[in-house]
Write an enzyme that holds these catalytic residues in place. Structure first.
Site: not given
Length: 400
Positions: A212-214, A279
């Protein structure tokens, strides 16, 4: 149109102060949130306990609430409110407001107010007719304030009844009509269908881990709220985020890129525009373990495969008249990378932001963007994401 509106109600020292209870009830009944600010003289006519019971908020009267230095910020109130209503407003308070005499919490709040101000005068006829009062009312009108006066008098001269405060229901109606007219003026996207993606995607490795990402989703959610405010029919495809949106937004919750791809390709044909601010993970595990992967003595090798290219797919689907807005979050060679993405995705413009600008992008309340199309480049300063959303939708409106 008062639902969700934040109203600061100022109460001054007039016998008509008891009518403020009816104003509060009327505002709350129509969905508004009310914060009372009262002058010391106002408390001689109605108790803060009564007002607090109606608003479910502590009444603000003094600059300092306790002896420990805790203070009420009139500046914060000015930023919080969608409107300020001063009812009743005495001749004394009119004079202070007109001349900037900030000797109590109500006047300082008025002087700090960023939202529209509505004033309902309350005094006897002789005071109302005095040249000083007339001058102060004219001055306050020239400042852009809205003066609420009784619509008709009892005598042929039209003067009887002037000075007395307008009835509470009529005052509430004035605010309701104001926001209704304001909403009509801002509904520039009425009849348009806008698809927006927001947040990250999670690509599973095993039942407890993911790629995943932030991303917090704040930018996409602010875009959705701005489109809704302008009258659009909004579909928001949201990744796993801890954010809430207005009831008027059609929210579709997803987790993976595959789920987001499916939702977007289904909704896009009926949309006038799509704004892809999510994102999305570019890679997913080739194989997802059905059980938790245990720690071993050796390292773990993950084989990854590309995920769906949502922007590319919508770019190929795009028909004449549809608009596609893509986002590019870059760490280097920002502008050149954004221009290449513009062409690859068949987007109408790219919203470029960079991780190299401190206090922006992931997890931040601020952002700094550059909008790039084939014909122009518009650079914007760093600002709150709510304002960035308005800038982006302004750009979209120009090409819709």
């Amino acid at each position: 149109m008062l639902k969700g509106k934040k109203i600061v109600l100022g109460i001054t020292g007039s016998i008509a102060a008891y009518k403020s209870c009816l104003i509060i009830r009327g505002l709350i009944k129509r969905g508004a949130e009310v914060q009372v600010v009262i002058t010391p003289a106002g408390k001689e006519f109605i108790t803060p306990i009564t007002l607090s019971a109606l608003t479910h908020k502590p009444v603000i009267s003094e600059f300092f609430s306790q002896r420990d230095g805790t203070w009420h910020s009139h500046v914060d109130l000015g930023l919080w409110a969608d409107a300020m209503l001063i009812a009743p407003c005495t001749a004394s308070s009119l004079g202070k407001m007109a001349n900037g005499i900030a000797d109590n919490m109500l006047i300082t709040t008025y002087l700090s107010m960023k939202a529209p101000v509505f004033i309902a005068p309350a005094m006897d006829l002789d005071m109302y007719r005095h040249p000083s009062t007339t001058h102060n009312l004219q001055t306050l009108r020239s400042y852009g304030n809205h003066i609420i006066e009784p619509q008709s008098g009892f005598l042929a001269s039209g003067l009887e009844g002037k000075g007395r405060m307008e009835e509470p229901e009529s005052i509430v109606d004035v605010l309701d009509r104001f926001f209704e007219e304001e909403a009509a003026e801002t509904r520039t996207l009425s009849g348009k269908r806008i698809l927006i993606t927001a947040g990250p995607t999670y690509e599973k490795i095993d039942p407890v881990r993911f790629i995943g990402n932030y991303s917090s989703g704040k930018m996409g959610f602010d875009l959705a709220e701005e489109c809704l405010r302008r009258g659009a029919e909004v579909t928001l495809v949201a990744g796993p985020v801890a954010l809430h949106c207005s009831e008027g937004i059609n929210r579709i919750n997803v987790e993976s890129c595959g789920e987001m791809y499916e939702a977007c390709t289904k909704a896009f044909p009926e949309s006038d525009a799509a704004i892809l601010s999510a994102a999305v993970a570019d890679f997913a595990a080739e194989e997802v373990s059905p059980t938790k992967i245990k720690r071993g003595a050796d390292g773990l090798t993950l084989r990854l495969k590309p995920t769906h290219d949502i922007a590319g797919a919508l770019g190929k689907m795009k028909r004449d008249g549809q608009r596609l807005v893509a986002f590019a979050l870059e760490t280097n060679d920002e502008e050149s990378n954004a221009k290449r993405k513009l062409e690859r995705k068949n987007a109408d413009f790219i919203v470029l932001n960079s991780t190299r600008i401190p206090g922006t992008t992931f997890g931040s309340d601020d952002n700094q963007i550059t909008v790039i199309s084939r014909d122009f480049k518009h650079e914007y300063p760093k600002k709150p994401k709510t304002e960035v959303a308005a800038d982006i939708i302004d750009e979209l409106e120009h090409i819709l």
